[in-house]
Design an enzyme around this catalytic site. Structure first.
Site, mmCIF file in Angstrom:
data_model
loop_
_atom_site.group_PDB
_atom_site.id
_atom_site.type_symbol
_atom_site.label_atom_id
_atom_site.label_comp_id
_atom_site.label_asym_id
_atom_site.label_seq_id
_atom_site.Cartn_x
_atom_site.Cartn_y
_atom_site.Cartn_z
ATOM 1 N N SER A 51 20.608 30.986 54.037
ATOM 2 C CA SER A 51 19.445 30.694 54.883
ATOM 3 C C SER A 51 19.687 31.003 56.353
ATOM 4 C CB SER A 51 19.039 29.227 54.731
ATOM 5 O OG SER A 51 20.131 28.368 55.029
ATOM 6 N N ASP A 201 16.046 19.462 60.637
ATOM 7 C CA ASP A 201 16.962 19.128 59.533
ATOM 8 C C ASP A 201 18.421 19.096 59.979
ATOM 9 O OD1 ASP A 201 17.664 21.787 59.847
ATOM 10 O OD2 ASP A 201 16.796 22.452 57.961
#
Length: 226
Positions: A51, A201
């Protein structure tokens, strides 16, 4: 009569040599042409990542791989960038996809940015090391130069685990004569206020951090491109 016989033999020998040279010349020429064609072929950089390289949570075109394309243009280096990164990818997943990617894109350079998700999932360090080794060797056997992009984990993983994990990338690179970036998020995750450069996050960097991530990778990649 003797002179004529000698002349005839000389003629036959010369003709035979000429025939051999004539038959071999196209092969030698083809080999030289093929070598020249390979040497002059534009570079193809395959990025195999997770990611952090797949622009997770970012607007398209703002991640470090997209910035890499702009850097190449700025430095007037002819190269095509193939971003084969997948969010959530582990070294095992990258290993399962690499052979097909090498066959499809025939890269001259392979950037392996994997391993972070192995740590997040608590996978054995031995498996991560074996997968990184296999991918490095496989890419090199396919004729590509390899750059390993390393990662580190927070101290709460335990000092011993954190140190061994961080050292994996350099040890694999040294063992197989590949290039390495020891810590992909240097200047991002180790700053005085690291949360400032991360998404909510606290795992994925914001777009503002990606120029620094490219700055960590570019010096080593540029050496390989030379």
């Amino acid at each position: 009569m003797i002179r004529n016989l000698q002349q005839r033999r000389h003629f036959i020998l010369s003709a035979s040599i000429g025939l051999v040279v004539g038959l071999c010349a196209p092969t030698a020429f083809a080999q030289a042409a093929a070598k020249a064609g390979t040497a002059g072929r534009p570079s193809v950089i395959l990025v195999l990542g997770d990611s952090l390289s797949a622009e997770y949570g970012l607007a398209r075109g703002t991640g470090w791989v997209a910035l890499l394309e702009k850097q190449l243009a700025q430095d007037k280096l002819t190269a095509t960038v193939v971003n084969a990164s997948v969010s959530g990818e582990t070294t095992s997943g990258g290993r399962s996809r690499l052979a097909a990617l090498l066959a499809q894109h025939k890269p001259s350079h392979v950037v392996i940015e994997l391993g972070g998700n192995d740590a997040l999932r608590g996978l054995p360090l031995k498996n991560t090391e074996e997968n990184l080794t296999w991918m490095t060797q496989t890419a090199q056997k396919a004729g590509a130069k390899v750059l390993l992009v390393g990662m580190q984990v927070p101290p709460n993983y335990g000092t011993d685990y954190a140190n061994k994990f961080a050292g994996l990338f350099t040890s694999v690179a040294q063992a197989h004569k590949a290039a390495v970036v020891p810590f992909f998020l240097k200047g991002v995750a180790d700053g005085p206020d690291p949360t400032r450069l991360f998404q909510p996050d606290r795992i994925h960097p914001r777009a503002e951090a990606h120029p620094q991530m490219l700055a960590n990778v570019w010096p080593e990649l540029k050496k390989l491109l030379r």
